[in-house]
Design a protein around this motif. Structure first.
Motif, mmCIF file in Angstrom:
data_model
loop_
_atom_site.group_PDB
_atom_site.id
_atom_site.type_symbol
_atom_site.label_atom_id
_atom_site.label_comp_id
_atom_site.label_asym_id
_atom_site.label_seq_id
_atom_site.Cartn_x
_atom_site.Cartn_y
_atom_site.Cartn_z
ATOM 1 N N HIS A 279 0.860 -1.183 0.000
ATOM 2 C CA HIS A 279 0.000 0.000 0.000
ATOM 3 C C HIS A 279 0.894 1.230 0.000
ATOM 4 N N HIS B 95 1.239 3.879 2.260
ATOM 5 C CA HIS B 95 1.667 4.607 3.458
ATOM 6 C C HIS B 95 3.186 4.787 3.431
ATOM 7 N N HIS C 22 6.082 2.381 3.947
ATOM 8 C CA HIS C 22 6.206 1.281 2.981
ATOM 9 C C HIS C 22 6.698 1.756 1.613
ATOM 10 N N HIS D 149 -7.504 -2.087 6.318
ATOM 11 C CA HIS D 149 -6.495 -1.158 6.821
ATOM 12 C C HIS D 149 -6.896 0.196 6.233
ATOM 13 N N ASP E 44 0.072 -4.492 8.040
ATOM 14 C CA ASP E 44 -0.885 -3.405 7.954
ATOM 15 C C ASP E 44 -2.273 -3.946 7.671
HETATM 16 ZN ZN LIG Z 1 -0.283 1.271 6.620
#
Ligand SMILES: [Zn+2]
Ligand SMILES: [Zn+2]
Length: 268
Positions: free
Chosen positions: A72, A74, A77, A154, A172
């Motif tokens: 994902h 965020h 990451h 999430h 996550d």
């Molecule tokens: Zn996350």
């Protein structure tokens, strides 16, 4: 010491195991999976900085291309993507980036991050060829690796990833019984343990979009995995506390539970 992979088997090199903030000698989320046929970077948090270490760079020697899978968007990451022009200059990259319905946003999210004023060079002008490859719920290949994915709960969504029977990567995500089905019989399950059980009792784990230790131990036992590796640690978690959580989870799960050491390779 971590020697570069030679044989056919899969090996895992943890580069970053923290969630959110690099602290306590731990970077944020990134893991290198390698076989004799190729290498796949799972997430690109600040752990990508470890490619500056010669014994980590060795893992990239002889590669035609580095496959990268983002779970994902965020920052813990993806922020390490911006390190790659400096640390992997000649190496072509293929970024497998989640798209709806797995995540709310698709790969175009990266164009909003890797662009001025946040970063001077857009992906299209990086020193190496960069291919963006969106993925949805269908199984797909990343270099030599056959991947299956599932949508996790999430904020903004995230992907759980399975590489054959060797590895399942579930970070996550809230604790979800469907993860046990997805991870059934895998050799190693990497699962996030953002919260201790005490913290989860205080802050609703569903609301945070994360998982707590006890439930993850039960899930690993139900899934019948060979080993459970704990990842996405809370940045304020001291190493001694991680060890206590690990010991309690191993007793509860009845299987080997590991706190992965960054820079130390594991056979899968
Ligand atoms: Zn996350
Ligand atoms: Zn995270």
């Amino acid at each position: 010491m971590t020697a570069a992979p030679r044989a056919d088997r899969l090996r895992l090199l943890p580069l970053g195991t923290n969630g959110y903030i690099p602290t306590a000698g731990r970077q944020t989320m990134s893991f290198l999976v390698a076989s004799a046929q190729g290498a796949l970077l799972l997430d690109a948090g600040t752990g990508v900085a470890r490619l500056a270490q010669p014994e980590v760079r060795e893992w990239l020697e002889g590669l035609e291309r580095l496959e990268i899978l983002l779970t994902h968007y965020h920052l813990d990451h993806v922020i390490g993507l911006s390190f790659l022009p400096g640390l992997a200059r000649q190496l072509p990259l293929r970024i497998h980036a989640p798209a709806p319905p797995i995540t709310e946003f698709g790969p175009e999210a990266l164009d909003r991050l890797i662009t001025p004023p946040f970063f001077p060079i857009e992906l299209a002008r990086w020193p190496m060829p960069v291919e963006l490859s969106p993925y949805g719920l269908e199984p797909f290949r990343a270099g030599p690796f056959e991947l299956r994915v599932r949508a996790q709960r999430h904020p903004g969504g995230s992907a759980g990833v399975r590489i054959g029977d060797a590895l399942v990567y579930a970070t996550d995500t809230v604790l979800d019984p469907a993860t046990a089905d997805f991870a059934r019989g895998a050799g190693l399950l990497l699962h996030e343990v953002w919260l201790s059980d005490e913290e989860a009792a205080r802050d609703d784990a569903g609301r945070t979009g994360h998982s707590a230790a006890g439930g993850v131990a039960d899930l690993a036992r139900q899934a019948g995995v060979g080993r459970l590796g704990l990842v996405h640690h809370h940045p304020l978690r001291a190493a001694a506390e991680l060890e206590t959580i690990r010991r309690e989870m191993a007793a509860r799960a009845g299987l080997p539970v590991l706190v992965l050491e960054e820079g130390a390779a594991l056979e899968l």
